[in-house]
Write an enzyme that holds these catalytic residues in place. Sequence first.
Site, mmCIF file in Angstrom:
data_model
loop_
_atom_site.group_PDB
_atom_site.id
_atom_site.type_symbol
_atom_site.label_atom_id
_atom_site.label_comp_id
_atom_site.label_asym_id
_atom_site.label_seq_id
_atom_site.Cartn_x
_atom_site.Cartn_y
_atom_site.Cartn_z
ATOM 1 N N VAL A 1 13.425 -8.374 -3.080
ATOM 2 C CA VAL A 1 13.275 -9.809 -3.345
ATOM 3 C C VAL A 1 12.338 -10.470 -2.336
ATOM 4 O O VAL A 1 12.444 -11.666 -2.064
ATOM 5 C CB VAL A 1 14.649 -10.508 -3.332
ATOM 6 C CG1 VAL A 1 15.473 -10.067 -4.527
ATOM 7 C CG2 VAL A 1 15.404 -10.234 -2.031
ATOM 8 N N GLY B 1 14.028 -7.738 -8.461
ATOM 9 C CA GLY B 1 12.774 -8.313 -8.005
ATOM 10 C C GLY B 1 11.608 -7.746 -8.787
ATOM 11 O O GLY B 1 11.331 -6.543 -8.722
ATOM 12 N N GLY B 2 10.929 -8.618 -9.533
ATOM 13 C CA GLY B 2 9.819 -8.175 -10.373
ATOM 14 C C GLY B 2 8.469 -8.406 -9.732
ATOM 15 O O GLY B 2 7.510 -8.811 -10.403
ATOM 16 N N HIS C 1 -23.002 5.914 -16.112
ATOM 17 C CA HIS C 1 -22.334 6.223 -17.377
ATOM 18 C C HIS C 1 -22.039 7.717 -17.432
ATOM 19 O O HIS C 1 -22.886 8.534 -17.068
ATOM 20 C CB HIS C 1 -23.235 5.834 -18.560
ATOM 21 C CG HIS C 1 -22.692 6.276 -19.881
ATOM 22 N ND1 HIS C 1 -21.700 5.586 -20.541
ATOM 23 C CD2 HIS C 1 -22.993 7.360 -20.659
ATOM 24 C CE1 HIS C 1 -21.422 6.209 -21.668
ATOM 25 N NE2 HIS C 1 -22.191 7.282 -21.771
ATOM 26 N N GLU D 1 4.660 -1.088 20.903
ATOM 27 C CA GLU D 1 5.289 -0.832 19.608
ATOM 28 C C GLU D 1 6.658 -0.205 19.837
ATOM 29 O O GLU D 1 6.773 0.796 20.538
ATOM 30 C CB GLU D 1 4.415 0.088 18.764
ATOM 31 C CG GLU D 1 5.040 0.552 17.469
ATOM 32 C CD GLU D 1 5.474 -0.599 16.568
ATOM 33 O OE1 GLU D 1 6.694 -0.725 16.338
ATOM 34 O OE2 GLU D 1 4.615 -1.368 16.101
ATOM 35 N N VAL E 1 3.818 4.241 15.662
ATOM 36 C CA VAL E 1 2.590 3.511 15.370
ATOM 37 C C VAL E 1 2.303 3.589 13.872
ATOM 38 O O VAL E 1 2.709 4.515 13.183
ATOM 39 C CB VAL E 1 1.393 4.063 16.172
ATOM 40 C CG1 VAL E 1 1.601 3.868 17.657
ATOM 41 C CG2 VAL E 1 1.156 5.542 15.852
ATOM 42 N N VAL F 1 4.988 -0.754 9.217
ATOM 43 C CA VAL F 1 5.631 -0.556 7.925
ATOM 44 C C VAL F 1 4.703 0.186 6.978
ATOM 45 O O VAL F 1 5.100 1.115 6.279
ATOM 46 C CB VAL F 1 6.045 -1.919 7.315
ATOM 47 C CG1 VAL F 1 6.442 -1.760 5.845
ATOM 48 C CG2 VAL F 1 7.196 -2.517 8.108
ATOM 49 N N CYS F 2 3.434 -0.188 6.955
ATOM 50 C CA CYS F 2 2.478 0.358 5.986
ATOM 51 C C CYS F 2 2.425 1.888 6.017
ATOM 52 O O CYS F 2 2.634 2.548 5.007
ATOM 53 C CB CYS F 2 1.088 -0.220 6.253
ATOM 54 S SG CYS F 2 -0.176 0.389 5.120
ATOM 55 N N ALA G 1 8.451 -5.588 22.816
ATOM 56 C CA ALA G 1 7.812 -6.534 23.732
ATOM 57 C C ALA G 1 8.463 -7.904 23.576
ATOM 58 O O ALA G 1 8.610 -8.404 22.458
ATOM 59 C CB ALA G 1 6.317 -6.621 23.456
#
Length: 467
Positions: free
Chosen positions: A269, A178-179, A443, A36, A40, A43-44, A116
């Site tokens: 976008v 960007g929608g 409930h 990497e 580590v 993006v997430c 890499a």
Amino acid sequence: MTKSYDYDVLVIGAGPGGYHAAIRAAQLGLKVACAERDSVGGVCLNVGCIPTKALLHAGEQIAAARHAADFGLTFGEQKLDIAKLNGWKDGIVRKLTGGVGSLFKANKVTHLIGQASFIDEHTVQVGDKTYTAANFIIATGSEPAKLPGLEVDQQGIVDSTGALVMPDPVPARMLCIGGGVIGFEFAHVYNNMGSKVKVIEFMPNVIPGADADAVKEFTKIMKKQGIEIAVQTKANRAEKKADGIHVELEDVKTGEKTTEVFDRVLVAVGRRPRTDGLNAQAAGVNVTERGFIPADTRQRSNVPHIYVVGDVASNPMLAHKAMKEGLVAAEVIAGKPAEQDAVAIPGVVYTSPELAWVGLTEAEAKEKGYDVKTGVFPLSASGRAMTLQATDGFVKMVVEKDTDLLLGVHIVGPHASDLLGEAGLALEMAATASDIALTIHAHPTLGESVLEAAEAVHKQAIHIMNR
């Protein structure tokens, strides 16, 4: 004689797909390394899912505080400490990425730091060293797509990474180009933080892939919250001036052009697969013109011992899809009978309320030739939603008429992403609407809305007038 390699598996990329693949391969007894070039988590964890959700939560608390007087709770004047907000968000990221690093150590996954690049089909260079592996898993992810005429500087004009750094003061005027999911999530964040937000979308509809009725309800709620939405609108160019960023907008239908001024502009976008520097061709791996590396249902590329997972493999570009594909690739390498055969992959917009869906939309089901019936339960009839001050939205169930087979579930409401788990399981198990309706739900809960939507399919919902 079997050739000796440094590793059984070398994973390229430590995002959700990559680190899941690396850890599962190690759990199955393989010698594993993961390369990497950045932190580590991909993006997430670093500049995507996690920090975005942190900002969304903060914004929702601000919005909730504005309405607390409805049930007798009053505060003084709100004051937002931007430095503390950014620090809190970054602390969550550090904790989670550190956790992935600890999991690598615990599972004896060697972490190789650097880009890499393939030398041949069994060799990569990482930094100034070379490593060989019997198998590779490419999990290099994606990056924000660019828009001609709007150069991202991560200050006034930002992509999803730059938008995560909340400026001080909060921009008074915000444009989201960007929608889609990213555009609306940041629109929601900045709107709750106090910005006047406008979302523009080139296509006739926002949130592609979601059910038309759900999108209609969702946009109605976003507008009610103060977000302006303009479809069939594009941004041609932007110019920074003393009074703000002047953006030329164009009506796609009429060609009419106008200029509006904003303090911050988000370019959202879409995303593109990241293969720069990988040198996949040196390993004989096929890369499409759009940058994807195609894979089969066992995540194999055209080179049998080189696997591909996540955003770089195909759409949809979703972390949970990448995670599943990473597990499949690792298990196939280990000799397990694994395959990516998901009936449906969930989609979520993490605004408040959330928009979440899994399976076919009503239109998609009809296009596929199903004779469709639907059941809709509005959250305005949910006692639990009333107690949460969150009665906007509904649960919609799409079902095949003759067999009662569940085809899709679409939810606009609080915790829609959490409610979607039941629907996903039902789809994977080929459940019917009756199966859900016959299942006792606690409930009072929001989950009862899923039950009542299933009952509404048969015009037997208790808490609404069935039509």
